[in-house]
Design a protein around this motif. Structure first.
Motif, PDB file in Angstrom:
ATOM      1  N   VAL A  88       5.786   8.363   5.500  1.00  0.00           N
ATOM      2  CA  VAL A  88       4.629   7.913   6.265  1.00  0.00           C
ATOM      3  C   VAL A  88       4.967   7.601   7.715  1.00  0.00           C
ATOM      4  O   VAL A  88       4.122   7.715   8.604  1.00  0.00           O
ATOM      5  CB  VAL A  88       4.043   6.663   5.571  1.00  0.00           C
ATOM      6  CG1 VAL A  88       2.985   6.015   6.417  1.00  0.00           C
ATOM      7  CG2 VAL A  88       3.511   7.033   4.204  1.00  0.00           C
ATOM      8  N   PHE A  89       6.224   7.234   7.969  1.00  0.00           N
ATOM      9  CA  PHE A  89       6.587   6.791   9.313  1.00  0.00           C
ATOM     10  C   PHE A  89       6.308   7.861  10.365  1.00  0.00           C
ATOM     11  O   PHE A  89       5.856   7.547  11.474  1.00  0.00           O
ATOM     12  CB  PHE A  89       8.066   6.394   9.362  1.00  0.00           C
ATOM     13  CG  PHE A  89       8.388   5.228   8.476  1.00  0.00           C
ATOM     14  CD1 PHE A  89       7.566   4.098   8.451  1.00  0.00           C
ATOM     15  CD2 PHE A  89       9.510   5.244   7.657  1.00  0.00           C
ATOM     16  CE1 PHE A  89       7.859   3.014   7.634  1.00  0.00           C
ATOM     17  CE2 PHE A  89       9.811   4.160   6.836  1.00  0.00           C
ATOM     18  CZ  PHE A  89       8.986   3.047   6.820  1.00  0.00           C
TER      19      PHE A  89
ATOM     20  N   TYR B  40      -4.502   8.190   1.459  1.00  0.00           N
ATOM     21  CA  TYR B  40      -3.673   7.201   2.139  1.00  0.00           C
ATOM     22  C   TYR B  40      -3.422   7.531   3.599  1.00  0.00           C
ATOM     23  O   TYR B  40      -3.244   6.658   4.418  1.00  0.00           O
ATOM     24  CB  TYR B  40      -2.343   7.021   1.409  1.00  0.00           C
ATOM     25  CG  TYR B  40      -2.492   6.238   0.140  1.00  0.00           C
ATOM     26  CD1 TYR B  40      -2.328   4.847   0.138  1.00  0.00           C
ATOM     27  CD2 TYR B  40      -2.826   6.850  -1.054  1.00  0.00           C
ATOM     28  CE1 TYR B  40      -2.476   4.113  -1.022  1.00  0.00           C
ATOM     29  CE2 TYR B  40      -2.976   6.133  -2.222  1.00  0.00           C
ATOM     30  CZ  TYR B  40      -2.805   4.757  -2.201  1.00  0.00           C
ATOM     31  OH  TYR B  40      -2.956   4.040  -3.349  1.00  0.00           O
ATOM     32  N   LEU B  41      -3.379   8.810   3.915  1.00  0.00           N
ATOM     33  CA  LEU B  41      -3.028   9.177   5.284  1.00  0.00           C
ATOM     34  C   LEU B  41      -4.195   9.799   6.029  1.00  0.00           C
ATOM     35  O   LEU B  41      -4.051  10.123   7.197  1.00  0.00           O
ATOM     36  CB  LEU B  41      -1.868  10.178   5.266  1.00  0.00           C
ATOM     37  CG  LEU B  41      -0.563   9.699   4.640  1.00  0.00           C
ATOM     38  CD1 LEU B  41       0.476  10.793   4.753  1.00  0.00           C
ATOM     39  CD2 LEU B  41      -0.070   8.438   5.333  1.00  0.00           C
TER      40      LEU B  41
ATOM     41  N   LYS C 184       0.832  -1.207   0.000  1.00  0.00           N
ATOM     42  CA  LYS C 184       0.000   0.000   0.000  1.00  0.00           C
ATOM     43  C   LYS C 184       0.865   1.255   0.000  1.00  0.00           C
ATOM     44  O   LYS C 184       0.581   2.235  -0.674  1.00  0.00           O
ATOM     45  CB  LYS C 184      -0.900   0.002   1.249  1.00  0.00           C
ATOM     46  CG  LYS C 184      -2.390   0.127   0.913  1.00  0.00           C
ATOM     47  CD  LYS C 184      -3.234   0.183   2.165  1.00  0.00           C
ATOM     48  CE  LYS C 184      -4.137   1.407   2.161  1.00  0.00           C
ATOM     49  NZ  LYS C 184      -4.883   1.563   3.426  1.00  0.00           N
ATOM     50  N   LYS C 185       1.928   1.182   0.785  1.00  0.00           N
ATOM     51  CA  LYS C 185       2.833   2.327   0.854  1.00  0.00           C
ATOM     52  C   LYS C 185       3.495   2.569  -0.503  1.00  0.00           C
ATOM     53  O   LYS C 185       3.672   3.708  -0.932  1.00  0.00           O
ATOM     54  CB  LYS C 185       3.891   2.057   1.929  1.00  0.00           C
ATOM     55  CG  LYS C 185       4.554   3.285   2.459  1.00  0.00           C
ATOM     56  CD  LYS C 185       5.399   2.992   3.684  1.00  0.00           C
ATOM     57  CE  LYS C 185       4.564   2.649   4.902  1.00  0.00           C
ATOM     58  NZ  LYS C 185       5.387   2.329   6.082  1.00  0.00           N
TER      59      LYS C 185
ATOM     60  N   ARG D  97       1.976   6.891  -6.693  1.00  0.00           N
ATOM     61  CA  ARG D  97       1.012   7.881  -7.170  1.00  0.00           C
ATOM     62  C   ARG D  97       1.455   9.293  -6.846  1.00  0.00           C
ATOM     63  O   ARG D  97       1.346  10.207  -7.659  1.00  0.00           O
ATOM     64  CB  ARG D  97      -0.366   7.610  -6.569  1.00  0.00           C
ATOM     65  CG  ARG D  97      -1.029   6.389  -7.196  1.00  0.00           C
ATOM     66  CD  ARG D  97      -2.404   6.139  -6.641  1.00  0.00           C
ATOM     67  NE  ARG D  97      -3.293   7.288  -6.746  1.00  0.00           N
ATOM     68  CZ  ARG D  97      -4.484   7.363  -6.182  1.00  0.00           C
ATOM     69  NH1 ARG D  97      -4.931   6.332  -5.468  1.00  0.00           N
ATOM     70  NH2 ARG D  97      -5.228   8.434  -6.313  1.00  0.00           N
ATOM     71  N   LEU D  98       1.963   9.456  -5.631  1.00  0.00           N
ATOM     72  CA  LEU D  98       2.388  10.783  -5.207  1.00  0.00           C
ATOM     73  C   LEU D  98       3.530  11.305  -6.079  1.00  0.00           C
ATOM     74  O   LEU D  98       3.474  12.422  -6.610  1.00  0.00           O
ATOM     75  CB  LEU D  98       2.839  10.709  -3.749  1.00  0.00           C
ATOM     76  CG  LEU D  98       3.165  12.020  -3.082  1.00  0.00           C
ATOM     77  CD1 LEU D  98       1.951  12.915  -3.025  1.00  0.00           C
ATOM     78  CD2 LEU D  98       3.698  11.762  -1.675  1.00  0.00           C
TER      79      LEU D  98
END
Lengths: 225, 225
Positions: free
Chosen positions: B185-186, B113-114, A5-6, A12-13
């Motif tokens: 993301v972390f 996503y976030l 997923k990441k 995409r980003l």
DNA sequence: CGGCTATTCAATAAGATTATTGAATAGCCA
DNA sequence: TGGCTATTCAATAATCTTATTGAATAGCCG
């Protein structure tokens, strides 16, 4: 968030950011950005400035618009394009500085067309700002660009009028000529012409948009020079 | 200089700059640049980090190298790549900021996503710098990246160790977590995990390379955390 | 030397980008 | 309305880019 997923997220980003990179990845579009950094233009004016067919320029403008780098204002028959954000110029500037610093080909091309510029050492923006009161600042861009915005206190002497107007300029004060950007030839030509006639002249290393982006003093309209 | 010659000059010059734009016009290459901004990497490490086949990564690295954006150091079997110049990161940063500001798709992807990050308002670099003494700064990157360079005074708690090491952290002091970059993301996950356990936590809006580029205090190596 | 590993090279097919051309649109003006 | 102009659209062919694959290279180690 788990790894696949990441990955999709990053893909995409970064895909979005790459759209902007792609838009910057074409010489004609970079030229359009440089011209638009001087101010709003119609498609035809741009085509004239960069020397490409109008349909071609329009196509490139669509690409820039899709990447949100330019915006259009429609006024009757004309479509007036401009940079959508000061950050667009910033990005072009970052790219340009990188090229200047890292690509020997840039030096080579400049040297081939302009000769070795290092002998007429240029003034940088910070340096000019400090000495603004002690020199004559010469704006050699077309008058319309001068009127749209210029270094405060500068005189407008468009490059094609310079030869006829030399006598207006002092010989005892240093003259600093500037133009659209660091690779705008008019400033170099003006310096060469002035020196040949015994004036003390240097060019500003950068162009008007760089000066303005630094927040240095500017003025618009007006007659001076 | 006459017009056709000037045109040729501009075309060649901007062609050179466009080479750099082109190199930045691909999502995978932008990801490579982001990883390399953390420090030197072998091809295999990069392939692992971005999740692409090694041959593929090598090919993209050749493109970046041809545009003079990365340099290689060969050490035995390994080729160690790194950014060739701080200006490369600057250019990526300019592009990223532009995308963040202008592309609604960036917001959309991040939100998908976030979730909406705005509710956990982030600290920016200048803000953190002012409050550096009043908060606990948490580096959630892998330890090797922490050792290669980190915000001065930060504690290294790699994201995969955070859950087990919560008790080391104070509940009465605000915690600011940071990571590789604004989209890493972390840091978001760490903030969420900490808040869920009753800690006061926020993320640094940018990443370590941004902090360093601003000339804010950094340290290398060492054990702290 | 021979086996192993990291990296690069080479070839290819699918897909994207570009310049060019001529036609279409849309607003102005008479 | 019809003519005019600025801009955009659409179609095409030529040229780049890219992912994929498998082979080649080059350094290490036994």
């Amino acid at each position: 968030m788990n790894t696949p997923k990441k990955r999709a997220f990053k893909a995409r980003l970064f895909g979005e950011f790459a759209r902007i990179g792609k838009a910057l990845g074409n010489p004609h579009r970079l030229q359009l950005i440089e011209v638009l950094a001087q101010g709003e233009r119609t498609v035809e004016q741009l085509a004239e400035d960069v020397g490409s067919p109008v349909a071609n320029v329009s196509q490139h403008l669509q690409v820039l618009k899709a990447a949100m780098l330019v915006s259009v204002r429609r006024e009757g028959l004309y479509a007036r394009y401009s940079l959508a954000d000061p950050r667009v110029f910033r990005a072009w500037q970052a790219l340009r500085d990188l090229g200047q610093a890292r690509l020997s080909e840039v030096d080579a091309v400049v040297a081939e067309y302009l000769g070795d510029r290092s002998k007429f050492e240029a003034v940088d923006a910070a340096g000019l700002r400090r000495r603004l009161e002690d020199v004559v600042v010469l704006d050699v861009r077309p008058r319309s660009e001068f009127e749209a915005g210029h270094i405060r206190g500068a005189r407008s002497v468009p490059h094609d009028e310079l030869a006829a107007r030399l006598r207006e300029l002092p010989k005892d004060v240093e003259i600093v000529a500037y133009c659209r950007g660091p690779y705008c030839v008019f400033a170099d030509e003006a310096v060469a012409a002035l020196r040949a006639k015994g004036y003390r002249a240097r060019r500003l290393a950068e162009g008007y948009p760089d000066w303005r982006l630094r927040g240095f003093p500017v003025a618009t309209g007006g007659e001076r020079g």
